[in-house]
Scaffold this active site. Sequence first.
Site, PDB file in Angstrom:
ATOM      1  N   LYS A 182      -0.888   4.134  -4.635  1.00 52.89           N
ATOM      2  CA  LYS A 182      -1.255   5.556  -4.475  1.00 52.89           C
ATOM      3  C   LYS A 182      -1.881   6.111  -5.742  1.00 52.89           C
ATOM      4  O   LYS A 182      -2.873   6.810  -5.707  1.00 52.89           O
ATOM      5  CB  LYS A 182       0.013   6.376  -4.162  1.00 52.89           C
ATOM      6  CG  LYS A 182       0.441   6.234  -2.709  1.00 52.89           C
ATOM      7  CD  LYS A 182       1.599   7.155  -2.421  1.00 52.89           C
ATOM      8  CE  LYS A 182       2.881   6.376  -2.396  1.00 52.89           C
ATOM      9  NZ  LYS A 182       4.059   7.024  -1.945  1.00 52.89           N
ATOM     10  N   ALA A 206       0.809  -1.234   0.000  1.00 56.68           N
ATOM     11  CA  ALA A 206       0.000   0.000   0.000  1.00 56.68           C
ATOM     12  C   ALA A 206       0.835   1.275   0.000  1.00 56.68           C
ATOM     13  O   ALA A 206       0.322   2.348  -0.332  1.00 56.68           O
ATOM     14  CB  ALA A 206      -0.912   0.005   1.215  1.00 56.68           C
ATOM     15  N   LYS A 225       3.810  -1.559 -32.475  1.00 52.92           N
ATOM     16  CA  LYS A 225       4.869  -0.554 -32.274  1.00 52.92           C
ATOM     17  C   LYS A 225       4.675  -0.002 -30.868  1.00 52.92           C
ATOM     18  O   LYS A 225       3.559   0.403 -30.512  1.00 52.92           O
ATOM     19  CB  LYS A 225       4.696   0.545 -33.328  1.00 52.92           C
ATOM     20  CG  LYS A 225       5.777   1.587 -33.340  1.00 52.92           C
ATOM     21  CD  LYS A 225       5.743   2.413 -34.631  1.00 52.92           C
ATOM     22  CE  LYS A 225       4.595   3.390 -34.687  1.00 52.92           C
ATOM     23  NZ  LYS A 225       4.788   4.476 -35.671  1.00 52.92           N
ATOM     24  N   LEU A 236      -6.926  -4.220 -20.608  1.00 49.67           N
ATOM     25  CA  LEU A 236      -8.218  -4.874 -20.863  1.00 49.67           C
ATOM     26  C   LEU A 236      -9.362  -4.142 -20.153  1.00 49.67           C
ATOM     27  O   LEU A 236     -10.526  -4.352 -20.466  1.00 49.67           O
ATOM     28  CB  LEU A 236      -8.173  -6.333 -20.418  1.00 49.67           C
ATOM     29  CG  LEU A 236      -7.285  -7.242 -21.255  1.00 49.67           C
ATOM     30  CD1 LEU A 236      -7.362  -8.677 -20.765  1.00 49.67           C
ATOM     31  CD2 LEU A 236      -7.674  -7.181 -22.730  1.00 49.67           C
ATOM     32  N   GLY A 237      -9.004  -3.304 -19.187  1.00 50.18           N
ATOM     33  CA  GLY A 237     -10.046  -2.540 -18.482  1.00 50.18           C
ATOM     34  C   GLY A 237     -10.313  -1.190 -19.126  1.00 50.18           C
ATOM     35  O   GLY A 237     -11.163  -0.436 -18.666  1.00 50.18           O
ATOM     36  N   HIS A 287      -0.027  -6.055 -23.040  1.00 46.68           N
ATOM     37  CA  HIS A 287      -1.107  -5.140 -23.440  1.00 46.68           C
ATOM     38  C   HIS A 287      -1.450  -5.254 -24.934  1.00 46.68           C
ATOM     39  O   HIS A 287      -2.607  -5.440 -25.301  1.00 46.68           O
ATOM     40  CB  HIS A 287      -0.723  -3.683 -23.147  1.00 46.68           C
ATOM     41  CG  HIS A 287      -0.337  -3.427 -21.716  1.00 46.68           C
ATOM     42  ND1 HIS A 287      -0.901  -4.097 -20.672  1.00 46.68           N
ATOM     43  CD2 HIS A 287       0.545  -2.548 -21.153  1.00 46.68           C
ATOM     44  CE1 HIS A 287      -0.374  -3.656 -19.534  1.00 46.68           C
ATOM     45  NE2 HIS A 287       0.505  -2.725 -19.795  1.00 46.68           N
TER      46      HIS A 287
HETATM   47  O1  LIG Z   1       1.906  -1.515 -17.724  1.00 47.88           O
HETATM   48  C1  LIG Z   1       2.415  -0.455 -18.007  1.00 47.88           C
HETATM   49  O2  LIG Z   1       1.635   0.532 -18.486  1.00 47.88           O
HETATM   50  C2  LIG Z   1       2.045   1.877 -18.422  1.00 47.88           C
HETATM   51  C3  LIG Z   1       1.138   2.637 -19.372  1.00 47.88           C
HETATM   52  O3  LIG Z   1      -0.180   2.556 -18.916  1.00 47.88           O
HETATM   53  P1  LIG Z   1      -1.223   3.704 -19.314  1.00 47.88           P
HETATM   54  O4  LIG Z   1      -2.504   3.178 -18.803  1.00 47.88           O
HETATM   55  O5  LIG Z   1      -0.765   4.954 -18.630  1.00 47.88           O
HETATM   56  O6  LIG Z   1      -1.163   3.833 -20.787  1.00 47.88           O
HETATM   57  C4  LIG Z   1       3.490   2.028 -18.791  1.00 47.88           C
HETATM   58  O7  LIG Z   1       3.900   3.368 -18.535  1.00 47.88           O
HETATM   59  C5  LIG Z   1       4.326   1.107 -17.969  1.00 47.88           C
HETATM   60  O8  LIG Z   1       5.684   1.172 -18.394  1.00 47.88           O
HETATM   61  C6  LIG Z   1       3.861  -0.307 -18.069  1.00 47.88           C
HETATM   62  O9  LIG Z   1       4.509  -1.109 -17.111  1.00 47.88           O
END
Ligand SMILES: O=C1O[C@H](COP(=O)(O)O)[C@@H](O)[C@H](O)[C@H]1O
Length: 586
Positions: A115, A109, A431, A277-278, A337
């Site tokens: 946070k 936390a 990319k 995915l959210g 992602h």
């Molecule tokens: O999982 C991650 O995502 C962020 C980008 O997330 P976003 O929701 O702000 O587009 C990325 O900055 C980070 O390196 C990565 O670990």
Amino acid sequence: MSSSLSRPSYSSSSRTSSPFFPNHSSLINGGTRRSLSFLSASPQELCLRSKRKSVQSSVVLQDGAVVVTNSSPIEKLKDGLLSVPSQEVVAELGGGEHESTVSITVVGASGDLAKKKIFPALFALYYEGCLPEHFTIYGYARSKMTDGELRHMVSKTLTCRIDKRANCGEKMEEFLKRCFYHTGQYDSQEHFVALNKKLKEHEGGRLSNRLFYLSIPPNIFVDAVKCASSSASSLSGWTRVIVEKPFGRDSKTSAALTNSLKNYLEEDQIFRIDHYLGKELVENLSVLRFSNLIFEPLWSRQYIQNVQFIFSEDFGTEGRGGYFDHYGIIRDIMQNHLLQILALFAMETPVSLDAEDIRNEKVKVLRSMRPIQLEDVVIGQYKGTTTKGGVTYPSYTDDKTVPGDSLTPTFAAAALFIDNARWDGVPFLMKAGKALHTRSAEIRVQFRHVPGNLYNRNSGGSNLDRTTNELVIRVQPDEGIYLKINNKVPGLGMRLDQSHLNLLYSARYSKEIPDAYERLLLDAIEGERRLFIRSDELDAAWALFTPLLKEIEEKKMIPELYPYGSRGPVGAHYLAAKHNVQWGDL
Ligand SMILES: O=C1O[C@H](COP(=O)(O)O)[C@@H](O)[C@H](O)[C@H]1O
Ligand SMILES: NC(=O)C1=CN([C@@H]2O[C@H](COP(=O)(O)OP(=O)(O)OC[C@H]3O[C@@H](n4cnc5c(N)ncnc54)[C@H](OP(=O)(O)O)[C@@H]3O)[C@@H](O)[C@H]2O)C=CC1
């Protein structure tokens, strides 16, 4: 007037009703079955529905006997096990549906993610009336903090983003009173026993459901799960654990992590989060495709020339270099992602919107992917630069937590292929990069050119074979969907132009889009697994990327340097051109 689409409510068990048509009778005693509906209910009404669902989640009748289970009612419904407990049975258990409670423990936390994302998302859910009536939030970490100090820390990151409603300050106060803190080591049974005692006190004899969010570095995931499961699991309700990425670094370490977690948890207790995915527009991808007749028939190699998944950030690894250097952009963004979005984009129509049906289809796509060839990959790393205005930006290796000779890519582009009947030969380009000129995430679908184009001579000098239709799903920022079409320039002549049919969310909907973590936390509370990664999906994703990563690392491939704030390495253009493609974001 806009027809207001409810919080996406997915039928978790019904295979008899079409997911695409409202089925208002599909709620079984408090919403254990949901269906996609075009209701104009207020968020509160919808969340009340969710609440009823979550509170009954652990009471199951089997042959007249009460069985308390860790699984959600969704699983039980699927297995044909779930009956709805009678009031007498619930009374025997010590309460009615209002007598159950959810305890959410944020492990780690004191950290950045907690946070920045987790506490604010929990507050937003509370504000929207989406959390159950009885809930408690515990922060757990090694840092010494009192409840008051945790509340102070959390209060600094809460915002009243939701419509800036008048009673937001009051709601914050109420929310913070439900937040508590427990100091402990992640590998100490004793400390988790003490946490358990405190949770029990708050639960006050109610049927208890517990959610642990592992917001800690991955090397301590298993220790924390071991202690949480042995010393702080719920004995009467469900216990679920949200696990943050990274899920390993390759196939081997990922499998080892899964096996270790499974020593203490069932697969259905593990909620592997991929926050992309959210995101609203990712969630909308299937709706766009499967609920609009005009798109699905075009969704194949017959009409689509290429698909692009583009992620860019206009800042470097500032503050996270230590973590990042061990992973690199391919593991950080592509393997999870972008690949998840690709799977949703390319999957066949699932049997239903049930989590297992969707995840089955995603796995099939992932398993149909051709091994990625090194020559279809470009890697880059950002270097420092000074702008004309005199502002200096650092190189990746200027970060004190990054070795000076690091070869870790901060940029990568790749061409992937799906060897199945629908997508044979279609390049799926990815990319992803940090420290680029802009922050955005989008999906671009470039269609084939119009055969024998009648209007090529009327195109005002542009080659209509190049100005093909393009569908753009902009995940962020300025969420929207637009379709590039060719139209006639008004007037007496015959000249063609390219325009956008544009659905810009901020213009269409006044309500702010919820943060991905809100949706995912609510889903985890509700036991909805559709947006979480199943272990076989994870295995398939690693099977695709592990050989490539190994080759890049073994060959010590040198990344192409690109200036901070630029559009990335030139190699990415050659890669696209090799596949007869132009990046759509240029
Ligand atoms: O999982 C991650 O995502 C962020 C980008 O997330 P976003 O929701 O702000 O587009 C990325 O900055 C980070 O390196 C990565 O670990
Ligand atoms: N931050 C982000 O934007 C994102 C993070 N993630 C993932 O979420 C998880 C949490 O991320 P984040 O909050 O940034 O992580 P932090 O590095 O901030 O760590 C979270 C907490 O864990 C404890 N901790 C840190 N290092 C150690 C260690 N070596 N041994 C034991 N405890 C440690 C610290 O708490 P204390 O010392 O008080 O115990 C710290 O406050 C990670 O798995 C990360 O990969 C995923 C996507 C984005």
